[in-house]
Design a protein around this motif. Sequence first.
Motif, PDB file in Angstrom:
ATOM      1  N   UNK A   1       0.735  -0.941   0.005  1.00 59.13           N
ATOM      2  CA  UNK A   1       0.015  -0.013  -0.006  1.00 59.13           C
ATOM      3  C   UNK A   1       0.840   1.204   0.002  1.00 59.13           C
ATOM      4  N   UNK A   2       0.504   2.130  -0.600  1.00 60.13           N
ATOM      5  CA  UNK A   2       1.001   3.758  -0.575  1.00 60.13           C
ATOM      6  C   UNK A   2       0.785   4.192   0.993  1.00 60.13           C
ATOM      7  N   UNK A   3       1.632   5.250   1.185  1.00 62.91           N
ATOM      8  CA  UNK A   3       1.228   5.794   2.501  1.00 62.91           C
ATOM      9  C   UNK A   3       0.006   6.149   2.869  1.00 62.91           C
ATOM     10  N   UNK A   4      -0.635   5.657   4.221  1.00 59.46           N
ATOM     11  CA  UNK A   4      -1.983   5.785   4.548  1.00 59.46           C
ATOM     12  C   UNK A   4      -1.860   6.555   5.981  1.00 59.46           C
ATOM     13  N   UNK A   5      -2.461   7.745   6.474  1.00 61.40           N
ATOM     14  CA  UNK A   5      -2.123   8.267   7.628  1.00 61.40           C
ATOM     15  C   UNK A   5      -3.025   7.378   8.763  1.00 61.40           C
ATOM     16  N   UNK A   6      -2.477   6.225   9.361  1.00 63.70           N
ATOM     17  CA  UNK A   6      -2.908   5.481  10.128  1.00 63.70           C
ATOM     18  C   UNK A   6      -1.999   5.614  11.595  1.00 63.70           C
ATOM     19  N   UNK A   7      -2.569   5.070  12.719  1.00 65.07           N
ATOM     20  CA  UNK A   7      -1.935   5.236  13.979  1.00 65.07           C
ATOM     21  C   UNK A   7      -0.467   4.692  13.882  1.00 65.07           C
ATOM     22  N   UNK A   8      -0.298   3.509  13.128  1.00 64.29           N
ATOM     23  CA  UNK A   8       1.184   3.221  13.048  1.00 64.29           C
ATOM     24  C   UNK A   8       2.104   4.067  12.110  1.00 64.29           C
ATOM     25  N   UNK A   9       1.423   4.757  11.003  1.00 62.21           N
ATOM     26  CA  UNK A   9       2.183   5.981  10.298  1.00 62.21           C
ATOM     27  C   UNK A   9       2.772   6.889  11.176  1.00 62.21           C
TER      28      UNK A   9
END
Length: 258
Positions: free
Chosen positions: A192-200
């Motif tokens: 996946x491309x960058x997605x603004x998740x908690x992990x990110x």
Amino acid sequence: MSLSLEGRTYVVMGVANKRSIAWGISRSLANAGAKIVFTYAGERLGKNVRELADTLETETFVYPCDITNDEEIDATFRQIKEEVGTIHGLAHCIAFAKTEDLEGTFVETSREGFKIAHDISAYSLTAVANAVQKNEMMAENGSIMTMTYLGGERVVKNYNVMGVAKAALDASVRYLANDLGQHGIRVNAISAGPIRTLSAKGISGFSSSLKEMEEKAPLRRGVTTEEVGNTALFLMSDLSKGMTGETLHVDGGYHIIG
Ligand SMILES: CCCCCCc1ccc(Oc2ccc(Oc3cccc(O)n3)cc2)c(O)c1
């Protein structure tokens, strides 16, 4: 041949909150008619995951599972088999590296930091695949998928030890695909491309990587957890039954750009 998952049950590992990629995958699979078994790590997430699970129209189950503990993995999967019987697939959306190892130089990575990143982000896939096999709980046409990232294929600033762990995960997908293919079980990855998740939030420089993708990716935009979820639905469905050992990029085409 269709995208319907009616009458099937899938294990989704790694939901933290409604922004999680694992949650996007769960929604896509549930909307296609699947029952979902959630596993999560850390008691504090349990309430979150149960509340999210209850918003789905389909039947759901929720179990804690510390994937760094082999006994706990086996016990959890035995319990899942007891409660739901055969599963038709598993989505592994689990990774971790120490924040200090997600910034600065890779050369300074500690032995402990390297071990932790590989134990949680790479070995855990093999551990759960082994537990599913040993408990003989996966249907003949079962499908296992995991989440990877471009940083495992080429250098992405700050991704560092997680990139090395993703390279190990990508190779694991190929070796697991080879072992399990004869049992009709497929093993694939979504990059996946960058997605603004908690992990990110744990990666230094995430925002600039997201901005670069929105500017340089052929589709000139970021991707969503729904788009990843829909590709996961494809990988779990019979429409992808000729595919195993494969990595599908859901990144707006960014990975083709030098
Ligand atoms: C500089 C890279 C920008 C794009 C990164 C895209 C991405 C975002 C999130 C990803 O998933 C994780 C999962 C755990 C992880 O380790 C963490 C996360 C939060 C806190 C912490 O101590 N470790 C880091 C990234 C991932 O593998 C890849």
